[in-house]
Every structure is written in structure tokens, then in C-alpha cells.
Scaffold this active site. Sequence first.
Site, short mmCIF file in Angstrom:
data_model
loop_
_atom_site.label_atom_id
_atom_site.label_comp_id
_atom_site.label_asym_id
_atom_site.label_seq_id
_atom_site.Cartn_x
_atom_site.Cartn_y
_atom_site.Cartn_z
N HIS A 187 -9.39 -11.82 -2.48
CA HIS A 187 -8.19 -10.97 -2.48
C HIS A 187 -8.21 -9.96 -1.33
CE1 HIS A 187 -4.79 -8.65 -3.86
NE2 HIS A 187 -5.55 -7.56 -3.89
N GLU A 212 7.16 0.94 -10.47
CA GLU A 212 7.47 0.33 -9.18
C GLU A 212 8.97 0.13 -8.96
OE1 GLU A 212 6.18 -3.61 -6.77
OE2 GLU A 212 4.51 -2.56 -7.70
N ARG A 244 6.33 3.17 -5.04
CA ARG A 244 5.10 2.48 -5.40
C ARG A 244 5.00 1.12 -4.71
NH1 ARG A 244 2.24 1.88 -11.35
NH2 ARG A 244 0.59 0.45 -10.70
N GLU A 274 -8.71 -2.66 1.00
CA GLU A 274 -7.75 -1.87 0.22
C GLU A 274 -7.87 -0.39 0.54
OE1 GLU A 274 -5.27 -2.69 -1.63
OE2 GLU A 274 -5.58 -4.72 -2.37
N HIS A 278 0.39 -7.35 0.87
CA HIS A 278 0.19 -8.18 -0.30
C HIS A 278 1.15 -9.37 -0.39
CE1 HIS A 278 -2.39 -4.90 -1.37
NE2 HIS A 278 -2.71 -5.44 -2.53
N ARG A 331 0.95 -4.98 -29.78
CA ARG A 331 1.93 -4.35 -28.89
C ARG A 331 1.36 -3.19 -28.07
NH1 ARG A 331 5.19 -5.31 -33.59
NH2 ARG A 331 6.69 -6.98 -33.20
N LYS A 387 -3.31 6.80 -4.58
CA LYS A 387 -2.65 5.90 -5.52
C LYS A 387 -2.13 6.65 -6.73
CE LYS A 387 -2.72 1.43 -7.72
NZ LYS A 387 -3.33 0.09 -7.78
N LYS A 428 -1.20 -1.65 -13.65
CA LYS A 428 -0.69 -3.01 -13.50
C LYS A 428 -1.69 -3.98 -14.10
CE LYS A 428 2.25 -3.00 -9.38
NZ LYS A 428 2.37 -3.57 -8.02
N ASN A 471 1.99 -2.24 -1.86
CA ASN A 471 1.90 -3.69 -1.65
C ASN A 471 1.83 -4.08 -0.18
OD1 ASN A 471 2.01 -4.54 -4.44
ND2 ASN A 471 4.15 -3.91 -4.43
N HIS A 478 -0.88 -12.50 -1.04
CA HIS A 478 -0.74 -13.26 -2.28
C HIS A 478 -0.32 -14.70 -2.01
CE1 HIS A 478 -0.18 -9.54 -5.11
NE2 HIS A 478 -1.40 -9.67 -4.66
#
Length: 366
Positions: free
Chosen positions: A270, A241, A245, A189, A252, A125, A231, A147, A249, A256
Site C-alpha cells: 500500500h 469526508e 478530508r 504516508e 490514493h 450495530r 490527520k 475509516k 487521499n 488504489h
Amino acid sequence: MNVPPRIVDVGATAPYRISIGPGLLDDGDLLATTLRGRHALIVSDANVAPLYADRLEAALRRAKPNLHIARHVVAAGEAEKTLANFGTVIEALAALGATRDASVIALGGGVVGDMAGFAAACWMRGIDCVQVPSTLLAMVDSSVGGKTAVDIPQGKNLVGAFHPPRAVIADTGMLHTLPPRELRAGLAEVIKYGAIIDASFLAWLEAHCDGLLAGDDALLADAIARSCQHKAAITERDPFEHGERALLNFGHTFGHAIEAEQGYAEGLNHGEAVAVGMVLAARLSQALDMATRADADHLQMLLQRFGLPTAIPASLDADALLARMRLDKKTQASGLRFILWDRAGAASVVADVDEAAVLGVLRRAQ
């Protein structure tokens, strides 16, 4: 002369430190201070491990001789960021006998960092993950913010967890072995931060384009530190998010979709997909009267100066890309949600974007 590393401290509920500079991979004392227990699993890929895993392990053993260290190496590439490979990392932790105070050390690019971080989030966990990014893209993006995820055929990063790292150690010397294409992908980025947050940074990048592409150590360290500061500031305020935040993206949602439609195995990587995505987001903003054509043109030309693609590959179908976007994590029940551009240094989260406008932008960009 030894130059002290640049430091970026990330606050919020799980604070951690980002250390940036050359030679950090050999700093056993720095590495050892990030480890709480007696077990460490180094997760890397077949490209990075032969270059750096021995150095990392040797530094750890010098500083912490009683540490139980194991390695787990996966094949390289986005196509390897799967549930199956995630399972092999879990099995490696079990074989090591990793306890609750064990650490996963992610030595590699974004694929390794995402998958190793997700395994750390799930083992018992949640155990510590130390990110040791080997690519510029990972140094400024995926290693920071917590993330973690793997891909499934239906989309990118759809299975994952928020799991902040215990530390990020970015040895800029590792960038000397980075292929030029991967360096450019990371710069996409970096440009994103200037585009959505800091117009002066965007101008700085434009002024130092040649030096950054040539791999100038000082310029790259400055670019990494400024990107991480931006960031870190956002992720401190919005760790899960729920608000601003999402601005990170930018580009993205389109990017994506391109990656998923390619099947992750070939085509744009990417950073390249995000570069195309930023241009598409700017053009969508232009179509919705949020940004000017001049601003969108300038962003496109800047990305091209950095050697990045700005058009959708001709083999991809606009309708298929739109279908991918409907499954994107940023999409809501009411409709498509995009990060759109206001101007250099400013962006907005826009919900319920008209699909016809999106489709028009996709068709014009091929």
C-alpha cells in the site's frame, strides 16, 4: 528513564486519544482504561500475533483480571482483507458472547485495523474498537480517523463504514521488528502529510531522512505525532469526508488502482503504491498547469531518497488502471475526481478531470 508518551487528542462527536511511545503494549492500566465492558476480542494476524499477542493479553489480565479475552488470528497480507475473513471476526465475537459494551482490539497493521474496525462497526450495530497498530503506516494513517473497510475484487475498501476508535495506542517499540520495506512504506504516508498540508514538515523529513530510515526512536515518534496531529485536525472538521478530508487521499486514487490491478497478493504494497500515486498526482497537476515541473521533480526525488518506488510496474496496463479509477470511491457521476497538488504543503480536490490527461500521465510513468 521513563519517557511519558506523546498524546494527540482527537475531538469531534466521538473524541478519542492517541498515545504514542515505547513500552505502551505492556501498560495494562492504559489499555484497561480503554475497555468499558467484560469482553475483549484481540484480532491479529499470523505475523504479529506470535510477537505481541501474549504481551498484550498479559498486560490486560494484570490490570483487569475479570476480563473475558479471546483471540482471532487471520493470515497476513492485503489479500486477506476480504468479506470472508470479516465474517470470521464476526463469528469470533459471537463465540465470545460479546455484549454491547464489548471491545475489539486490533493488534496489527492496516489490514487488521481496517477489518477489525469494520467488524466492531457491525457487531450489534457498533461496539468499541481499540487500535493497537504495529506498523508505521497504520500508526500514522489507518488507525486514525475511523475509516474501516474490506476489499472486493472490483476495488479496494469498497465495503466499509466510518467507525472512530475508542483509543489508539501506538507502541513505537513495535517498529523495531518491522521489516525495512514496511518502514519505508509507512514513511510514504508520513511524506504525504508534508506534501499536502505542511511544507515545513516536508523539509524536516528531508533533513532527517537518514535517521528515520535507521529507525531512530525519537525521530519516528516526532514524525508519528506530527502526522497524527495533521490527520486529527482534518478528521475533526470533516469526519465523514464531505469536504477537506478528501485531501488525505493524495496519491490514493492512482495507488488504489495499482493495488487492485495487482490483485493485492503481490507487487507493490500500500505505501509503495501511494508513493507512486503521489508522483502520478504531481505529474497530472503539472500537466494541468497546477504545479510546476520543479516541484513534481523534487517530490519524486524525495520519495526515491526514502527508498520508495516512483514508477508504475511495467506489467500493469494504463487503460486497465484507468478503468479501476472509474470505480474508485472518490469518483463522481460527472467524472473522475482527484486530489491534485498546488505546491509543497498545499493540495486541491479537482472534479471532472479529463481522462485523456490521466491516461497520458499513466503511459508516461511506465
